[in-house]
Design a protein around this motif. Structure first.
Motif, PDB file in Angstrom:
ATOM      1  N   ASP A 121      46.740 -12.483  49.104  1.00  0.00           N
ATOM      2  CA  ASP A 121      47.596 -13.504  49.359  1.00  0.00           C
ATOM      3  C   ASP A 121      47.539 -14.542  48.202  1.00  0.00           C
ATOM      4  OD1 ASP A 121      48.213 -12.812  51.768  1.00  0.00           O
ATOM      5  OD2 ASP A 121      46.988 -14.214  52.964  1.00  0.00           O
ATOM      6  N   ARG A 122      46.608 -14.322  47.179  1.00  0.00           N
ATOM      7  CA  ARG A 122      46.621 -15.158  45.924  1.00  0.00           C
ATOM      8  C   ARG A 122      47.230 -14.538  44.652  1.00  0.00           C
ATOM      9  NH1 ARG A 122      41.467 -18.542  44.571  1.00  0.00           N
ATOM     10  NH2 ARG A 122      42.648 -19.199  42.796  1.00  0.00           N
ATOM     11  N   ILE A 123      46.889 -13.201  44.994  1.00  0.00           N
ATOM     12  CA  ILE A 123      47.149 -12.386  43.357  1.00  0.00           C
ATOM     13  C   ILE A 123      48.661 -11.851  43.645  1.00  0.00           C
ATOM     14  CG2 ILE A 123      46.841 -10.355  42.352  1.00  0.00           C
ATOM     15  CD1 ILE A 123      43.769 -10.731  43.014  1.00  0.00           C
ATOM     16  N   TYR A 124      49.000 -11.321  44.819  1.00  0.00           N
ATOM     17  CA  TYR A 124      50.340 -10.848  44.907  1.00  0.00           C
ATOM     18  C   TYR A 124      51.471 -11.539  44.406  1.00  0.00           C
ATOM     19  CZ  TYR A 124      48.437  -6.344  46.739  1.00  0.00           C
ATOM     20  OH  TYR A 124      47.881  -5.081  46.769  1.00  0.00           O
ATOM     21  N   PRO A 125      51.517 -12.925  44.810  1.00  0.00           N
ATOM     22  CA  PRO A 125      52.779 -13.926  44.551  1.00  0.00           C
ATOM     23  C   PRO A 125      52.731 -13.899  43.125  1.00  0.00           C
ATOM     24  CG  PRO A 125      51.449 -14.851  46.418  1.00  0.00           C
ATOM     25  CD  PRO A 125      50.735 -13.784  45.930  1.00  0.00           C
ATOM     26  N   LEU A 126      51.552 -13.962  42.487  1.00  0.00           N
ATOM     27  CA  LEU A 126      51.552 -14.132  40.925  1.00  0.00           C
ATOM     28  C   LEU A 126      51.985 -12.924  40.118  1.00  0.00           C
ATOM     29  CD1 LEU A 126      47.811 -15.651  40.505  1.00  0.00           C
ATOM     30  CD2 LEU A 126      50.214 -16.835  40.472  1.00  0.00           C
ATOM     31  N   ILE A 127      51.816 -11.749  40.842  1.00  0.00           N
ATOM     32  CA  ILE A 127      52.329 -10.551  40.200  1.00  0.00           C
ATOM     33  C   ILE A 127      54.008 -10.335  40.470  1.00  0.00           C
ATOM     34  CG2 ILE A 127      52.385  -7.909  40.545  1.00  0.00           C
ATOM     35  CD1 ILE A 127      49.376  -8.055  41.314  1.00  0.00           C
ATOM     36  N   ASN A 128      54.215 -10.615  41.746  1.00  0.00           N
ATOM     37  CA  ASN A 128      55.852 -10.754  42.080  1.00  0.00           C
ATOM     38  C   ASN A 128      56.300 -11.635  40.997  1.00  0.00           C
ATOM     39  OD1 ASN A 128      55.824  -8.804  44.138  1.00  0.00           O
ATOM     40  ND2 ASN A 128      55.295 -10.199  45.454  1.00  0.00           N
ATOM     41  N   GLU A 129      55.824 -12.884  40.720  1.00  0.00           N
ATOM     42  CA  GLU A 129      56.382 -13.769  39.840  1.00  0.00           C
ATOM     43  C   GLU A 129      56.689 -13.377  38.326  1.00  0.00           C
ATOM     44  OE1 GLU A 129      55.497 -18.374  37.828  1.00  0.00           O
ATOM     45  OE2 GLU A 129      54.662 -17.560  39.816  1.00  0.00           O
ATOM     46  N   PHE A 130      55.580 -12.529  38.085  1.00  0.00           N
ATOM     47  CA  PHE A 130      55.482 -11.896  36.721  1.00  0.00           C
ATOM     48  C   PHE A 130      56.530 -10.885  36.591  1.00  0.00           C
ATOM     49  CE2 PHE A 130      54.560  -8.384  34.151  1.00  0.00           C
ATOM     50  CZ  PHE A 130      54.415  -8.704  32.876  1.00  0.00           C
ATOM     51  N   ILE A 131      56.843 -10.104  37.681  1.00  0.00           N
ATOM     52  CA  ILE A 131      57.880  -9.092  37.727  1.00  0.00           C
ATOM     53  C   ILE A 131      59.003  -9.699  37.574  1.00  0.00           C
ATOM     54  CG2 ILE A 131      58.977  -7.222  39.445  1.00  0.00           C
ATOM     55  CD1 ILE A 131      55.808  -6.665  40.305  1.00  0.00           C
ATOM     56  N   CYS A 132      59.380 -10.618  38.505  1.00  0.00           N
ATOM     57  CA  CYS A 132      60.690 -11.251  38.422  1.00  0.00           C
ATOM     58  C   CYS A 132      61.066 -11.892  36.983  1.00  0.00           C
ATOM     59  CB  CYS A 132      60.871 -12.461  39.313  1.00  0.00           C
ATOM     60  SG  CYS A 132      62.398 -13.259  39.669  1.00  0.00           S
ATOM     61  N   GLU A 133      60.088 -12.623  36.491  1.00  0.00           N
ATOM     62  CA  GLU A 133      60.232 -13.110  34.948  1.00  0.00           C
ATOM     63  C   GLU A 133      60.557 -11.888  33.869  1.00  0.00           C
ATOM     64  OE1 GLU A 133      57.092 -15.420  34.356  1.00  0.00           O
ATOM     65  OE2 GLU A 133      57.637 -17.082  35.776  1.00  0.00           O
ATOM     66  N   ALA A 134      59.645 -11.094  34.182  1.00  0.00           N
ATOM     67  CA  ALA A 134      59.774  -9.802  33.202  1.00  0.00           C
ATOM     68  C   ALA A 134      61.300  -9.065  33.623  1.00  0.00           C
ATOM     69  CB  ALA A 134      58.851  -8.803  33.730  1.00  0.00           C
ATOM     70  N   ARG A 135      61.528  -8.727  34.578  1.00  0.00           N
ATOM     71  CA  ARG A 135      62.919  -8.140  35.028  1.00  0.00           C
ATOM     72  C   ARG A 135      64.223  -9.013  34.322  1.00  0.00           C
ATOM     73  NH1 ARG A 135      64.399  -8.164  40.303  1.00  0.00           N
ATOM     74  NH2 ARG A 135      66.266  -6.591  39.821  1.00  0.00           N
ATOM     75  N   ILE A 136      64.135 -10.374  34.268  1.00  0.00           N
ATOM     76  CA  ILE A 136      65.157 -11.137  33.693  1.00  0.00           C
ATOM     77  C   ILE A 136      65.090 -10.926  32.184  1.00  0.00           C
ATOM     78  CG2 ILE A 136      65.741 -13.469  33.335  1.00  0.00           C
ATOM     79  CD1 ILE A 136      64.609 -14.043  36.361  1.00  0.00           C
ATOM     80  N   ILE A 137      64.012 -11.011  31.531  1.00  0.00           N
ATOM     81  CA  ILE A 137      63.969 -10.983  30.376  1.00  0.00           C
ATOM     82  C   ILE A 137      64.478  -9.599  29.614  1.00  0.00           C
ATOM     83  CG2 ILE A 137      62.327 -10.890  28.142  1.00  0.00           C
ATOM     84  CD1 ILE A 137      60.835 -13.159  29.823  1.00  0.00           C
ATOM     85  N   LEU A 138      63.770  -8.663  30.721  1.00  0.00           N
ATOM     86  CA  LEU A 138      64.225  -7.186  30.035  1.00  0.00           C
ATOM     87  C   LEU A 138      65.719  -6.970  30.260  1.00  0.00           C
ATOM     88  CD1 LEU A 138      60.973  -5.221  31.290  1.00  0.00           C
ATOM     89  CD2 LEU A 138      61.753  -5.596  29.024  1.00  0.00           C
ATOM     90  N   GLN A 139      66.262  -7.399  31.269  1.00  0.00           N
ATOM     91  CA  GLN A 139      67.652  -7.248  31.721  1.00  0.00           C
ATOM     92  C   GLN A 139      68.371  -7.752  30.442  1.00  0.00           C
ATOM     93  OE1 GLN A 139      68.996  -8.781  35.374  1.00  0.00           O
ATOM     94  NE2 GLN A 139      71.256  -8.304  35.067  1.00  0.00           N
ATOM     95  N   GLN A 140      68.105  -9.220  30.089  1.00  0.00           N
ATOM     96  CA  GLN A 140      68.963  -9.715  28.900  1.00  0.00           C
ATOM     97  C   GLN A 140      68.730  -8.762  27.754  1.00  0.00           C
ATOM     98  OE1 GLN A 140      70.797 -12.260  28.953  1.00  0.00           O
ATOM     99  NE2 GLN A 140      70.454 -12.286  31.137  1.00  0.00           N
ATOM    100  N   ASP A 141      67.460  -8.267  27.372  1.00  0.00           N
ATOM    101  CA  ASP A 141      67.299  -7.429  26.141  1.00  0.00           C
ATOM    102  C   ASP A 141      68.150  -6.163  26.383  1.00  0.00           C
ATOM    103  OD1 ASP A 141      65.616  -9.240  24.857  1.00  0.00           O
ATOM    104  OD2 ASP A 141      64.072  -7.736  24.663  1.00  0.00           O
ATOM    105  N   MET A 142      68.229  -5.583  27.718  1.00  0.00           N
ATOM    106  CA  MET A 142      68.960  -4.394  27.979  1.00  0.00           C
ATOM    107  C   MET A 142      70.283  -4.627  27.519  1.00  0.00           C
ATOM    108  SD  MET A 142      66.701  -1.925  27.925  1.00  0.00           S
ATOM    109  CE  MET A 142      67.873  -0.689  28.695  1.00  0.00           C
ATOM    110  N   ASN A 143      70.839  -5.586  27.903  1.00  0.00           N
ATOM    111  CA  ASN A 143      72.274  -6.240  28.108  1.00  0.00           C
ATOM    112  C   ASN A 143      72.679  -6.418  26.294  1.00  0.00           C
ATOM    113  OD1 ASN A 143      73.006  -5.982  30.714  1.00  0.00           O
ATOM    114  ND2 ASN A 143      72.688  -8.189  30.970  1.00  0.00           N
ATOM    115  N   LYS A 144      71.696  -6.826  25.566  1.00  0.00           N
ATOM    116  CA  LYS A 144      72.193  -6.824  24.275  1.00  0.00           C
ATOM    117  C   LYS A 144      71.886  -5.477  23.554  1.00  0.00           C
ATOM    118  CE  LYS A 144      69.801 -11.264  23.868  1.00  0.00           C
ATOM    119  NZ  LYS A 144      68.594 -12.091  23.300  1.00  0.00           N
ATOM    120  N   LEU A 145      71.162  -4.603  24.054  1.00  0.00           N
ATOM    121  CA  LEU A 145      71.142  -3.306  23.482  1.00  0.00           C
ATOM    122  C   LEU A 145      72.224  -2.270  23.875  1.00  0.00           C
ATOM    123  CD1 LEU A 145      67.163  -2.884  23.504  1.00  0.00           C
ATOM    124  CD2 LEU A 145      68.435  -3.718  21.532  1.00  0.00           C
ATOM    125  N   VAL A 146      72.491  -2.299  24.931  1.00  0.00           N
ATOM    126  CA  VAL A 146      73.293  -1.340  25.610  1.00  0.00           C
ATOM    127  C   VAL A 146      74.926  -1.449  25.567  1.00  0.00           C
ATOM    128  CG1 VAL A 146      73.749   0.118  27.539  1.00  0.00           C
ATOM    129  CG2 VAL A 146      71.456  -0.276  27.199  1.00  0.00           C
TER     130      VAL A 146
END
Length: 168
Positions: A121-146
């Motif tokens: 209950d303490r760890i998974y929300p932190l992991i999910n938040e990281f995944i969400c932030e990473a997806r946004i950043i990676l999507q922005q990078d991919m949109n620039k590259l592709v």
């Protein structure tokens, strides 16, 4: 009333407005710098490493506390136990009995499932938040590259619309 009007007349609204704009501008610059730092930390892998270290430290700390609370003696073996025998072999045997009970999947004698649930209950929300932030950043990078043939950005709709969560 005249006193209030005189006080209002003496205020320099232009200067106050300028100060507010400068203050907001500085706040925006600070936020932009924090965001840039977060992006660098995610793209470099530093944020993921820190997250993993933090939750592994949390698990170790809570597991040690929990084991101690159920009677496990943390200091029952010396650091060089291969060469130096334990001072009290009975304590080692008692610890072994506790560990056998803890890992018994049929009997949750000490509430290990509760500990796991609390940690999850303490760890998974932190992991999910990281995944969400990473997806946004990676999507922005991919949109620039592709780019497609007409040099327009190809939006990665499947990537952007997919949901990634860690099961709890």
């Amino acid at each position: 009333r005249e006193k209030t009007l005189a006080k209002l007349a003496s205020l320099d609204f232009h200067e106050r407005s300028r100060q507010k704009v400068v203050s907001y501008s500085e706040s925006c610059r600070e936020a932009e710098n924090r965001l840039r730092n977060d992006i660098v930390r995610i793209l470099s892998g530093q944020a993921k490493r820190q997250l993993a270290e933090d939750w592994l430290d949390l698990i170790e700390e809570r597991a040690d506390q929990w084991l101690t609370s159920i009677g496990y003696k943390q200091d029952s073996l010396p650091d060089d136990y291969i060469e130096t025998p334990p001072q009290d072999i009975q304590i080692v045997r008692d610890n072994l009995a506790i560990i056998k009970d803890v890992i018994d999947p049929k009997n949750d004698k000490y509430g290990v499932k509760t500990l796991i649930k609390q940690l999850s209950d303490r760890i998974y929300p932190l992991i999910n938040e990281f995944i969400c932030e990473a997806r946004i950043i990676l999507q922005q990078d991919m949109n620039k590259l592709v780019k497609d043939d007409s040099h327009q950005t190809v939006h990665l709709k499947a990537f952007a619309s997919s949901e990634i969560t860690v099961a709890t």
